[in-house]
Write a protein that holds these residues in place. Structure first.
Motif, PDB file in Angstrom:
ATOM      1  N   ASN A  46     -21.098  -6.205  17.932  1.00 44.80           N
ATOM      2  CA  ASN A  46     -21.566  -7.266  17.038  1.00 44.80           C
ATOM      3  C   ASN A  46     -22.030  -6.698  15.691  1.00 44.80           C
ATOM      4  N   HIS A  47     -22.746  -5.547  15.749  1.00 42.79           N
ATOM      5  CA  HIS A  47     -23.224  -4.930  14.510  1.00 42.79           C
ATOM      6  C   HIS A  47     -22.058  -4.429  13.670  1.00 42.79           C
ATOM      7  N   PHE A  48     -21.046  -3.840  14.323  1.00 39.60           N
ATOM      8  CA  PHE A  48     -19.894  -3.328  13.592  1.00 39.60           C
ATOM      9  C   PHE A  48     -19.125  -4.468  12.932  1.00 39.60           C
ATOM     10  N   CYS A  49     -18.915  -5.549  13.664  1.00 41.91           N
ATOM     11  CA  CYS A  49     -18.191  -6.695  13.104  1.00 41.91           C
ATOM     12  C   CYS A  49     -18.973  -7.302  11.936  1.00 41.91           C
ATOM     13  N   TRP A  50     -20.308  -7.350  12.070  1.00 38.17           N
ATOM     14  CA  TRP A  50     -21.121  -7.881  10.981  1.00 38.17           C
ATOM     15  C   TRP A  50     -21.052  -6.989   9.755  1.00 38.17           C
ATOM     16  N   SER A  51     -21.082  -5.668   9.974  1.00 42.48           N
ATOM     17  CA  SER A  51     -21.009  -4.736   8.856  1.00 42.48           C
ATOM     18  C   SER A  51     -19.639  -4.805   8.185  1.00 42.48           C
ATOM     19  N   LEU A  52     -18.580  -4.934   8.983  1.00 43.99           N
ATOM     20  CA  LEU A  52     -17.240  -5.021   8.427  1.00 43.99           C
ATOM     21  C   LEU A  52     -17.062  -6.284   7.616  1.00 43.99           C
ATOM     22  N   ALA A  53     -17.688  -7.379   8.077  1.00 43.21           N
ATOM     23  CA  ALA A  53     -17.579  -8.637   7.340  1.00 43.21           C
ATOM     24  C   ALA A  53     -18.269  -8.550   5.988  1.00 43.21           C
ATOM     25  N   ASP A  54     -19.295  -7.709   5.875  1.00 47.33           N
ATOM     26  CA  ASP A  54     -20.022  -7.543   4.621  1.00 47.33           C
ATOM     27  C   ASP A  54     -19.590  -6.284   3.863  1.00 47.33           C
ATOM     28  N   ALA A  55     -18.451  -5.716   4.236  1.00 53.76           N
ATOM     29  CA  ALA A  55     -17.997  -4.480   3.581  1.00 53.76           C
ATOM     30  C   ALA A  55     -17.783  -4.700   2.093  1.00 53.76           C
ATOM     31  N   SER A  56     -18.052  -3.660   1.327  1.00 50.98           N
ATOM     32  CA  SER A  56     -17.993  -3.782  -0.130  1.00 50.98           C
ATOM     33  C   SER A  56     -16.581  -4.057  -0.631  1.00 50.98           C
ATOM     34  N   PHE A  57     -15.568  -3.426  -0.001  1.00 59.02           N
ATOM     35  CA  PHE A  57     -14.217  -3.555  -0.536  1.00 59.02           C
ATOM     36  C   PHE A  57     -13.671  -4.970  -0.415  1.00 59.02           C
ATOM     37  N   LEU A  58     -14.232  -5.794   0.501  1.00 56.08           N
ATOM     38  CA  LEU A  58     -13.775  -7.168   0.638  1.00 56.08           C
ATOM     39  C   LEU A  58     -14.175  -8.031  -0.558  1.00 56.08           C
ATOM     40  N   LYS A  59     -15.138  -7.521  -1.332  1.00 55.58           N
ATOM     41  CA  LYS A  59     -15.611  -8.272  -2.492  1.00 55.58           C
ATOM     42  C   LYS A  59     -14.975  -7.795  -3.796  1.00 55.58           C
ATOM     43  N   TRP A  60     -14.111  -6.770  -3.710  1.00 50.54           N
ATOM     44  CA  TRP A  60     -13.489  -6.257  -4.916  1.00 50.54           C
ATOM     45  C   TRP A  60     -12.458  -7.236  -5.455  1.00 50.54           C
ATOM     46  N   THR A  61     -12.352  -7.296  -6.772  1.00 54.33           N
ATOM     47  CA  THR A  61     -11.373  -8.145  -7.429  1.00 54.33           C
ATOM     48  C   THR A  61     -10.454  -7.287  -8.294  1.00 54.33           C
TER      49      THR A  61
END
Length: 282
Positions: free
Chosen positions: A46-61
């Motif tokens: 659960n912690h890993f999935c939560w961290s992956l969902a908030d990963a920095s690269f997902l917010k890159w444009t």
């Protein structure tokens, strides 16, 4: 009759063994409880999935990507260089043990090496000038201690030469082919010396950094220029490998920083001791 008593005694013993102790409840065993390792695994997932969902690269444009090259060109250059040299390293043919080391600095100074081979007098003259420059940097570094009372450059030089001795003895490199020695070169007398790393270059860097701290800009520029000429001469005479000279620059910077940290900690310790020894008013 004895048989009946024996049978009855066996039944009583069996009943006693199977009887649940009065202080243990079946409900308290909680047979449906999840094992501890299963809980740990679930929490980690659960912690890993939560961290992956908030990963920095997902917010890159796309704008962030182009802005990275615009605002941070030096790290981007290093990233491209990393990929380039990874390709070079995986495709480069290694130098066989029977061949002399390949040195790009030697390749770049082939013409100067030939000139010095053909003119021993010029080689001796340049070696003497280089020895004078080593004396200049040594005099400056010692002078900061004995005249100005600033020990940082001297401490840095002591750190640097001690480390150079350890590393130079630990891995002793072969003398380059075509080495042009001179009786007036430092160390004077054309004696043996450690190749890795260059104390000539490191000492010059330590002196130059101290000059910059004291805002002696013209003197620092002079020392940097002489240091560059020293590098060219050492490559031309095959007195050092290129890696010796490059690490010499880094060593000068490193040990100057370490000497600064040492002086800072020593001053803090002295201040603490003086404060502890002060008489109290009460």
């Amino acid at each position: 009759m004895n048989g009946d008593k024996l049978h009855q005694r066996s039944v009583q013993q069996t009943t006693t063994i199977l009887k649940t102790p009065s202080n243990i409840s079946i409900n308290s065993l909680n047979l449906n409880k999840t094992p501890n390792y299963v809980q740990k695994t679930t929490e980690f997932r659960n912690h890993f999935c939560w961290s992956l969902a908030d990963a920095s690269f997902l917010k890159w444009t796309t704008a962030d990507a182009f802005g990275l090259f615009k605002n941070h060109p030096i790290p981007c250059f290093f990233a491209v260089s990393l990929l380039f040299f990874m390709g070079v390293e995986y495709t480069l043919l290694m130098i066989p043990p029977s061949s002399p080391p390949f040195d790009i600095g030697f390749v770049a100074t082939v013409y100067l090496h030939r000139v010095l081979v053909a003119s021993p007098t010029i080689n001796t003259f340049l070696a003497g000038l280089n020895t004078v420059f080593v004396g200049m940097q040594t005099a400056y570094i010692i002078g900061t201690l004995v005249i100005e009372g600033r020990p940082r450059a001297t401490v840095a030089a002591l750190f640097m030469f001690t480390c150079r001795g350890i590393l130079g003895y630990s891995t002793q490199l072969p003398l380059p082919e075509g080495f042009l020695g001179s009786g007036v070169d430092f160390p004077v007398g054309n004696v043996s010396f450690f190749l890795f790393y260059s104390g000539h270059v490191a000492g010059s860097v330590i002196a130059s950094l101290d000059m910059r701290r004291m805002h002696r800009w013209e003197l620092a520029f002079l020392y940097d220029t002489l240091n560059l000429l020293q590098v060219v001469r050492l490559l031309s005479t095959r007195g050092h490998y290129t890696i010796d000279l490059a690490i010499g620059v880094g060593a000068g910077m490193l040990f100057d920083y370490l000497a600064g940290e040492y002086m800072k900690n020593a001053k803090a310790a002295d201040d603490t001791t003086l404060y502890a020894n002060r008489p109290r008013l009460s």
